[in-house]
Motif scaffolding. Sequence first.
Motif, mmCIF file in Angstrom:
data_model
loop_
_atom_site.group_PDB
_atom_site.id
_atom_site.type_symbol
_atom_site.label_atom_id
_atom_site.label_comp_id
_atom_site.label_asym_id
_atom_site.label_seq_id
_atom_site.Cartn_x
_atom_site.Cartn_y
_atom_site.Cartn_z
ATOM 1 N N ALA A 135 -8.376 5.637 4.659
ATOM 2 C CA ALA A 135 -8.800 5.574 3.248
ATOM 3 C C ALA A 135 -9.581 6.839 2.910
ATOM 4 O O ALA A 135 -10.695 7.037 3.391
ATOM 5 C CB ALA A 135 -9.656 4.338 3.004
ATOM 6 N N THR A 136 -8.976 7.693 2.133
ATOM 7 C CA THR A 136 -9.616 8.977 1.797
ATOM 8 C C THR A 136 -10.311 8.955 0.446
ATOM 9 O O THR A 136 -10.870 9.967 0.029
ATOM 10 C CB THR A 136 -8.563 10.104 1.792
ATOM 11 N N HIS A 137 -10.262 7.797 -0.263
ATOM 12 C CA HIS A 137 -10.893 7.735 -1.585
ATOM 13 C C HIS A 137 -12.402 7.945 -1.453
ATOM 14 O O HIS A 137 -13.077 7.243 -0.716
ATOM 15 C CB HIS A 137 -10.621 6.382 -2.235
ATOM 16 N N GLY A 138 -12.914 8.925 -2.131
ATOM 17 C CA GLY A 138 -14.342 9.234 -2.081
ATOM 18 C C GLY A 138 -14.732 10.131 -0.932
ATOM 19 O O GLY A 138 -15.908 10.486 -0.795
ATOM 20 N N ASN A 146 0.825 -1.212 0.000
ATOM 21 C CA ASN A 146 0.000 0.000 0.000
ATOM 22 C C ASN A 146 0.859 1.261 0.000
ATOM 23 O O ASN A 146 0.633 2.207 0.771
ATOM 24 C CB ASN A 146 -0.945 0.022 1.199
ATOM 25 N N ASN A 181 -5.440 6.050 -4.715
ATOM 26 C CA ASN A 181 -6.206 7.248 -4.377
ATOM 27 C C ASN A 181 -7.225 7.024 -3.269
ATOM 28 O O ASN A 181 -7.840 7.972 -2.796
ATOM 29 C CB ASN A 181 -6.903 7.808 -5.621
ATOM 30 N N TRP A 182 -7.426 5.790 -2.809
ATOM 31 C CA TRP A 182 -8.328 5.562 -1.695
ATOM 32 C C TRP A 182 -7.627 5.720 -0.343
ATOM 33 O O TRP A 182 -8.255 5.731 0.699
ATOM 34 C CB TRP A 182 -8.942 4.160 -1.794
ATOM 35 N N LEU A 183 -6.286 5.842 -0.376
ATOM 36 C CA LEU A 183 -5.537 6.018 0.857
ATOM 37 C C LEU A 183 -5.420 7.496 1.209
ATOM 38 O O LEU A 183 -5.574 8.377 0.354
ATOM 39 C CB LEU A 183 -4.130 5.421 0.718
ATOM 40 N N ASN A 184 -5.094 7.755 2.481
ATOM 41 C CA ASN A 184 -4.747 9.118 2.890
ATOM 42 C C ASN A 184 -3.493 9.512 2.124
ATOM 43 O O ASN A 184 -2.439 8.875 2.257
ATOM 44 C CB ASN A 184 -4.498 9.157 4.403
ATOM 45 N N GLN A 185 -3.593 10.550 1.295
ATOM 46 C CA GLN A 185 -2.511 10.886 0.379
ATOM 47 C C GLN A 185 -1.251 11.353 1.108
ATOM 48 O O GLN A 185 -0.134 11.017 0.693
ATOM 49 C CB GLN A 185 -2.987 11.953 -0.611
#
Length: 702
Positions: free
Chosen positions: A545-548, A455, A493-497
């Motif tokens: 997970a920040t995606h969305g 990840n 892009n679903w992770l905390n960038q």
Amino acid sequence: MTNYVFATLLLAITTFHTASATPPPTPPPTPLPQKFYPDWSGGTGTCIDQSVTPPTNNYIFIAVTGYLEDTLVDCCARYYQNTSYNDCITGGGGEVTGTGDFYVDWNSSPRRCVKDCPTSNGAPCGGLLGPGSGRVNHHNSADCCADALASIKQDYCVAVSEGGTWGGGGDYYLDTSENICVQDCGGAAPCGGIVTQSYITTYPTIELCCSSKLPSLDSAFCVAQSNPDSTGTNLWFVDRMVCKKDCVGSGDECGRASRYDILHDTAAECCSKMLNWMPSPEYCESRSDPDTYGVPSGSKSTGLWFVNYADNVCNKDCDSASTDAACADLSDGSSVNLYDTSLECCNSKLNWIDSSTCDTVSTSGAAAASTGTNKWYADFSSSKRCVMDCAKGSENPACGGIVANSAGESFYPDVVQCCSKKFQWYQKDLCKALSEVGAGQDAATNLWYVKYGSNMCVQDCPTGGAVSCGGNPSSFSEPMYTTAALCCAAKLNWLNQDQCDNMSTNGASSPTVGSDLWYADYNGKKCAKDCPDGAGAGCDGIVEATHGVAMYDTVAACCSQKFHYVDGDLCAAKSDGTGYTNKFYPEQGKSICHQDCATSTGGVCAGSPSDLSIAMYTDISSCCTSSVGWATKNKCEQIPATESGTEEYYVKWSAKTCVKNCDKSLGGDCGGLMETWDIPYGSRASCCSQPAFAWTDDCKNG
């Protein structure tokens, strides 16, 4: 004297009596002249000769009435019209004669005009009608045909009406059954039958007929088809992949055009207009008209050059039986580009092969030895990369050996072009690095690619170096990025960038970080900050997970977008830990307003509202007037009785008097607090002076 008078009178009487007793003889009647009058009273429908049968009505003889005619014909013509005329003539002993005019014989086949005269006289007589027939007659057959038989061809109508025959006008008309023009005549072609109906348009020439009635057909083709002796137009039309000549003969170029074909003067014109999708018109021209366009004349070949991909050479379009080694049979050149020289063909179609080598092999068939070109080519067999056409073992690690026979080999001026053409599925920077460093060396692009198992993203650099290095990707087609942040955004892009970028750059064991941005916490009905729990106001832990998940720079922006139905200050206070807004909100069931502040403070403080969508106001007065407008100010603002009221008076209709605006418990004139609809007055006297109390002084006296 008396005797004389008496004697005279007696003589007169005697004389008169004698005359009356013996009248003189009547002379014979004078014969009437021959005149004719209408027998209206007798009802015979004819005219009678007065010299034979005198009329019984004396008014017939009166000259001014004019009832007498000199002849039977004149009398019948005057007093009996239409069919009654003929009956009058025959009834009066006369004979009906024809008028000599023409009328339509509707019972004849074909229909025609005939003459008003006895049939015994022969054509064109069609039988007597007489002046009293009531039929429309015409002075000649032409007028009759034009007026009464306009649907029949006029020349034909006049001919048959006069008792003759009609062989046709000799003009041309359209035969719709064959879609050709034929001649207006009887007999064999080009005659198509005699035109008898006027709706059929005829033309003086066959050309005019073709252009007017068959405009969709080529004029020459129409004329030829209409002429039974025609041997064709000698014009050219498309027949599959070549053009054919519309002619009759044994030559291969001859064919018969159809009504749907477009005709052209030459084979070249036909090829350029109808087969213009072919890349080289010379192919069509030489195969259509070899005598005119073949090279040499009469041969179905062009003498031009075309590519032979199977052998990676260019061949010449000529007879394969020729002694020229470059010749080859071009069986289907409809989609083939042709070139004037083999070199031009090599440069255009085999440009990855050395042009001089391609030209030599194409023209002579002998391969040329190469000493190396230092150009790039694909090495698919061993290293699976691009290498240079130069001797191995040299100082250049990119050399892959000299290509002994370059025919069929693609060469490129630089490694970038070679990679894009031969290894286009490789990541272009990785292909370039692998090709330039050489086999067995550490090729690195220092770009970033994803490592899904961890990840995180890793860098394309030799392992054992920086903590971010992960070596070459296992798949050479893996997308690569210039920074770890770009890699995280594209592939994770679903992770905390921020966390992804931190771990990728500093290693998996690096401490976690947050973005310090705000997001919606729907469970808590507030906004929370992406930072470690307890690290600051609003921090509620890191979002893995920040995606969305929509993130915002400020708590105000988060509240306005995600909790727009909540007062902005109330949302912010719940989100950042402030707690209270000190604004006011209504409790309409109790007709009061509360303040958003700690209940321990006392007064109107009642804590935050349970209904987050409730309207909030900056002061209690606005709250009362906007949301609890039916309650009194003191009631809504929760003012104690001892503090409420005014020095004003108002009409208390239930007591039929004026009272003071103050709590009853205070005594005196106090009659309770005014309602919002009550009208205040400055004194008891001004209140009691209202018209309602004009009839009594009880109000003024209290």
